[in-house]
Scaffold this motif. Structure first.
Motif, PDB file in Angstrom:
ATOM      1  N   GLY A 208       0.819  -1.197   0.000  1.00 25.65           N
ATOM      2  CA  GLY A 208       0.000   0.000   0.000  1.00 25.65           C
ATOM      3  C   GLY A 208       0.859   1.255   0.000  1.00 25.65           C
ATOM      4  N   ILE A 209       0.197   2.406  -0.033  1.00 26.44           N
ATOM      5  CA  ILE A 209       0.877   3.700  -0.137  1.00 26.44           C
ATOM      6  C   ILE A 209       0.535   4.551   1.072  1.00 26.44           C
ATOM      7  N   PHE A 210       1.572   5.059   1.743  1.00 25.66           N
ATOM      8  CA  PHE A 210       1.360   6.072   2.780  1.00 25.66           C
ATOM      9  C   PHE A 210       1.403   7.419   2.068  1.00 25.66           C
ATOM     10  N   LYS A 211       0.227   8.014   1.885  1.00 24.79           N
ATOM     11  CA  LYS A 211       0.079   9.149   0.981  1.00 24.79           C
ATOM     12  C   LYS A 211       0.760  10.414   1.491  1.00 24.79           C
ATOM     13  N   ASP A 212       0.836  10.602   2.807  1.00 21.23           N
ATOM     14  CA  ASP A 212       1.390  11.846   3.349  1.00 21.23           C
ATOM     15  C   ASP A 212       2.837  12.063   2.912  1.00 21.23           C
ATOM     16  N   TYR A 213       3.641  11.003   2.947  1.00 23.04           N
ATOM     17  CA  TYR A 213       5.061  11.101   2.607  1.00 23.04           C
ATOM     18  C   TYR A 213       5.387  10.474   1.252  1.00 23.04           C
ATOM     19  N   LEU A 214       4.387   9.941   0.562  1.00 22.70           N
ATOM     20  CA  LEU A 214       4.613   9.185  -0.675  1.00 22.70           C
ATOM     21  C   LEU A 214       5.623   8.064  -0.423  1.00 22.70           C
ATOM     22  N   ASP A 215       5.390   7.336   0.659  1.00 22.94           N
ATOM     23  CA  ASP A 215       6.162   6.125   0.966  1.00 22.94           C
ATOM     24  C   ASP A 215       5.372   4.911   0.491  1.00 22.94           C
ATOM     25  N   TYR A 216       6.098   3.899   0.031  1.00 25.46           N
ATOM     26  CA  TYR A 216       5.444   2.648  -0.356  1.00 25.46           C
ATOM     27  C   TYR A 216       5.720   1.617   0.735  1.00 25.46           C
ATOM     28  N   LYS A 217       4.655   0.986   1.216  1.00 25.11           N
ATOM     29  CA  LYS A 217       4.750   0.029   2.311  1.00 25.11           C
ATOM     30  C   LYS A 217       4.568  -1.392   1.782  1.00 25.11           C
ATOM     31  N   THR A 218       5.460  -2.282   2.173  1.00 21.51           N
ATOM     32  CA  THR A 218       5.355  -3.698   1.814  1.00 21.51           C
ATOM     33  C   THR A 218       5.547  -4.533   3.072  1.00 21.51           C
ATOM     34  N   LEU A 219       4.509  -5.241   3.461  1.00 21.36           N
ATOM     35  CA  LEU A 219       4.593  -6.172   4.578  1.00 21.36           C
ATOM     36  C   LEU A 219       4.862  -7.558   4.006  1.00 21.36           C
TER      37      LEU A 219
ATOM     38  N   THR B 202       5.002   9.627  20.641  1.00 20.32           N
ATOM     39  CA  THR B 202       4.551   8.609  19.696  1.00 20.32           C
ATOM     40  C   THR B 202       3.788   9.259  18.550  1.00 20.32           C
ATOM     41  N   VAL B 203       4.141   8.880  17.326  1.00 17.26           N
ATOM     42  CA  VAL B 203       3.441   9.375  16.141  1.00 17.26           C
ATOM     43  C   VAL B 203       2.730   8.197  15.486  1.00 17.26           C
ATOM     44  N   HIS B 204       1.624   8.502  14.800  1.00 21.79           N
ATOM     45  CA  HIS B 204       0.803   7.459  14.198  1.00 21.79           C
ATOM     46  C   HIS B 204       0.623   7.743  12.706  1.00 21.79           C
ATOM     47  N   TYR B 205       0.757   6.703  11.898  1.00 21.95           N
ATOM     48  CA  TYR B 205       0.592   6.806  10.459  1.00 21.95           C
ATOM     49  C   TYR B 205      -0.486   5.811  10.015  1.00 21.95           C
ATOM     50  N   SER B 206      -1.436   6.291   9.251  1.00 22.79           N
ATOM     51  CA  SER B 206      -2.533   5.433   8.799  1.00 22.79           C
ATOM     52  C   SER B 206      -2.442   5.214   7.289  1.00 22.79           C
ATOM     53  N   TYR B 207      -2.659   3.976   6.882  1.00 15.95           N
ATOM     54  CA  TYR B 207      -2.674   3.633   5.461  1.00 15.95           C
ATOM     55  C   TYR B 207      -3.382   2.303   5.291  1.00 15.95           C
ATOM     56  N   GLU B 208      -3.556   1.887   4.046  1.00 14.83           N
ATOM     57  CA  GLU B 208      -4.208   0.621   3.736  1.00 14.83           C
ATOM     58  C   GLU B 208      -3.208  -0.331   3.089  1.00 14.83           C
ATOM     59  N   LEU B 209      -3.363  -1.600   3.376  1.00 18.34           N
ATOM     60  CA  LEU B 209      -2.569  -2.637   2.724  1.00 18.34           C
ATOM     61  C   LEU B 209      -3.505  -3.624   2.041  1.00 18.34           C
ATOM     62  N   GLN B 210      -3.107  -4.057   0.857  1.00 19.59           N
ATOM     63  CA  GLN B 210      -3.859  -5.066   0.130  1.00 19.59           C
ATOM     64  C   GLN B 210      -2.957  -6.251  -0.170  1.00 19.59           C
ATOM     65  N   SER B 211      -3.540  -7.432  -0.144  1.00 18.78           N
ATOM     66  CA  SER B 211      -2.785  -8.643  -0.427  1.00 18.78           C
ATOM     67  C   SER B 211      -2.349  -8.661  -1.892  1.00 18.78           C
ATOM     68  N   ASN B 212      -1.112  -9.070  -2.123  1.00 21.10           N
ATOM     69  CA  ASN B 212      -0.586  -9.189  -3.475  1.00 21.10           C
ATOM     70  C   ASN B 212       0.117 -10.537  -3.601  1.00 21.10           C
ATOM     71  N   ASN B 213      -0.498 -11.445  -4.344  1.00 18.82           N
ATOM     72  CA  ASN B 213       0.067 -12.777  -4.527  1.00 18.82           C
ATOM     73  C   ASN B 213       0.883 -12.897  -5.814  1.00 18.82           C
ATOM     74  N   LYS B 214       1.091 -11.771  -6.479  1.00 14.79           N
ATOM     75  CA  LYS B 214       1.889 -11.753  -7.706  1.00 14.79           C
ATOM     76  C   LYS B 214       3.241 -11.119  -7.409  1.00 14.79           C
ATOM     77  N   THR B 215       3.932 -10.676  -8.454  1.00 15.37           N
ATOM     78  CA  THR B 215       5.213 -10.001  -8.284  1.00 15.37           C
ATOM     79  C   THR B 215       5.012  -8.684  -7.540  1.00 15.37           C
ATOM     80  N   PRO B 216       5.815  -8.407  -6.491  1.00 15.48           N
ATOM     81  CA  PRO B 216       5.657  -7.131  -5.770  1.00 15.48           C
ATOM     82  C   PRO B 216       5.786  -5.953  -6.726  1.00 15.48           C
TER      83      PRO B 216
END
Length: 277
Positions: free
Chosen positions: A36-47, A124-138
């Protein structure tokens, strides 16, 4: 229906709900990638949840073309799930005792995430974003495959990125989760727009005509038409041409608006040296 029957029916419904609540199962993070994307900083998140036990939360700077990234590694023992959420508690390392906690709750489109980080003086700072499952190539790997020569020195035989700032990366967002997009401005008043979507091996590409706006915002209008509808992307340059914001308006042939998506882009600089967080 008399009151007695209503009470009987209510009792049946209540007992059914109790039975269902008792049968609720504990949530589980299945092996794979959650992106998913953390929109505030334009960071890409991969769990990353690996079947071999290699777990990590990877934060990548989109402005670097994913080349600047930081991984926080953890183990299965750091994940605690209930029937409503999963909590991941991560230690940054021996030299940094400030904890990171990831709270994940299932949503319609994937997972709603609140990332909590302890910074200086116990704040403590908090960042909110969404993650979606990706079963293909990251998606970062897909980006590398599409833009392999982005950080290579330009030469007479490799002038695709010779114009500084010709490639921008960011997201477009409508009613659902934001999608990663890349806009490559070309020298002949053309632009290539590429969209990356979770759980898809292939990307969506479209060529647009580019027209400059006669306004102090140094904007651009990108247009692309087919037999059914047309996409009109309005972009406005900010921060000395490093940041672009705008929207994508899909218009039917009869003139009615079909869809509007917000767009935010940043110029790709693969030589960035610092990750802010």
């Amino acid at each position: 229906m008399n009151c007695l029957k209503l009470l009987s029916l209510a009792a049946v419904v209540l007992l059914s709900n109790v039975a269902l609540s008792e049968e609720k199962s504990v949530l589980e993070l299945a092996p794979g990638y959650y992106e998913g994307i953390f929109k505030d900083y334009l960071d890409y998140k991969t769990l990353v949840i690996d079947v071999e036990g290699n777990y990590a939360l990877v934060t990548s700077k989109m402005a670097s073309g994913f080349r600047l990234a930081k991984a926080l590694r953890f183990s299965r023992d750091d994940v605690v799930c209930s029937d409503s959420s999963c909590i991941i508690s991560i230690s940054r390392g021996e030299d940094d005792k400030r904890p990171v906690q990831i709270l994940m709750r299932p949503s319609v489109l994937g997972w709603d995430v609140v990332e909590s980080r302890t910074i200086g003086a116990g704040e403590t700072v908090h960042y909110s974003y969404e993650l979606q499952s990706n079963n293909k190539t990251p998606i970062p790997a897909q980006f590398f495959n599409s833009y392999k020569s982005l950080s290579e020195p330009t030469s007479p035989n490799n002038d695709r990125y010779a114009v500084s700032g010709s490639v921008y990366i960011g997201y477009s967002e409508g009613d659902g989760s934001p999608n990663l997009i890349v806009v490559e401005f070309q020298g002949d008043n053309k632009a290539l727009v590429q969209s990356f979507v979770n759980d898809m091996e292939s990307t969506k590409q479209a060529e647009y005509n580019v027209e400059r706006m006669s306004s102090p915002t140094n904007g651009r209008i990108l247009t692309q038409n087919n037999s059914y509808s047309g996409s009109h992307i309005y972009l406005y340059e900010l921060l000395e041409h490093k940041l672009i914001e705008g929207f994508d308006l899909w218009i039917a042939k009869d003139g009615s608006a079909l869809q509007t998506r917000r767009i935010k882009l940043i110029r790709v600089n693969p030589h960035l040296k610092e990750l802010r967080r």
